[in-house]
Design a protein around this motif. Structure first.
Motif, PDB file in Angstrom:
ATOM      1  N   LYS A 105      36.016  39.501  28.231  1.00  0.00           N
ATOM      2  CA  LYS A 105      36.280  40.494  29.265  1.00  0.00           C
ATOM      3  C   LYS A 105      35.484  40.133  30.505  1.00  0.00           C
ATOM      4  N   GLY A 135      40.619  42.087  30.331  1.00  0.00           N
ATOM      5  CA  GLY A 135      40.082  41.721  29.025  1.00  0.00           C
ATOM      6  C   GLY A 135      41.174  41.293  28.072  1.00  0.00           C
ATOM      7  N   SER A 172      38.680  45.023  36.284  1.00  0.00           N
ATOM      8  CA  SER A 172      38.327  44.304  35.061  1.00  0.00           C
ATOM      9  C   SER A 172      39.594  43.846  34.355  1.00  0.00           C
TER      10      SER A 172
END
Length: 250
Positions: free
Chosen positions: A3, A21, A19
């Motif tokens: 991640k 992941g 983000s």
């Protein structure tokens, strides 16, 4: 399961964060090999099951103010070969076992915030509301499930919590929890949600009062599901439930 996340402070009060992941879940030994006999039908799981793989991403905007903070998050998840129990209708006789669902896509938005001394000194409020559009996009073994909602993922979910510090000794807390319509089956055929094996929408309220003495004593009294709401998640949830706590720290 890697991640990566990156945050950038636009101003002292505004922050943007992103983000992405990757998650992998391998099938368990029982999902691969365990067989059962149900109503005289032999059920054999598939030793060639693929691992479930998800790629998730989100983008958040955060704002900090003197009285609290709030956050808005857009999220997206793409899952390949999800592991579910289903009936393969493309073979004769049909086979029911743990199988791979080819593709599930989830896109949603969450709004959340915390407010301190919200209009009244000692009153703190926090809450969130989440919308998720989670749809089965591909499933060759069970075509009737394509276009249906992913099981046990409601489109709407919300929480609200308020806590009031009356003085140095007393505090009162009230919380509300909401979950919208959802299903347990891949083809969303379980339309009677208020029964065994069903998953029902609900709105419940919980209350709690806490007292702390100047010495070492602490006491609390609470009640969950004040309205005694009957709701289900395969089996019924607890209805109105009282709790009491008395604690001495030395």
């Amino acid at each position: 399961s890697p991640k990566a996340a990156l945050a950038f402070a636009l101003t002292p009060d505004w922050t943007v964060r992103g983000s992405i992941g990757r998650a992998v879940r391998f099938p368990t030994v029982s999902e691969l090999y365990q067989g059962t006999i149900s109503t005289n039908v032999i059920v054999n799981n598939d030793p060639n099951l693929k691992p479930e793989r998800s790629t998730t991403s989100e983008l958040s905007l955060l704002k900090t103010v003197a009285s609290g903070n709030w956050r808005a998050t857009v999220f997206h998840e793409r899952t390949r070969d999800a592991l579910y129990s289903q009936t393969n209708v493309t073979v004769t006789p049909n086979v029911t076992s743990i199988q791979n669902v080819d593709a599930i896509r989830t896109t949603g938005l969450e709004l959340a915030g915390n407010w301190f001394d919200a209009g009244l000194e000692g009153l703190d409020i926090s809450g969130s509301v989440t919308f998720a559009d989670s749809i089965i996009r591909e499933n060759d073994n069970f075509p009737a499930s394509v276009g249906q909602w992913q099981p046990r993922v409601p489109r709407w979910r919300a929480n609200l919590l308020a806590s009031y510090r009356v003085n140095d000794h007393w505090s009162l807390t009230a919380g509300a929890r909401y979950s919208g319509e959802q299903f347990n089956t891949l083809d969303n055929s379980d339309t009677n949600s208020d029964a065994y094996t069903g998953t029902s929408p609900f709105l419940v309220v919980d209350l709690r009062a806490k007292y702390t003495s100047d010495a070492h004593w602490r006491a609390a009294l609470g009640v969950d599901n004040v309205g005694n709401r009957t709701y289900w998640n395969f089996h019924p949830y607890n209805q109105r439930t009282w709790s009491a706590e008395l604690r001495f720290d030395y």
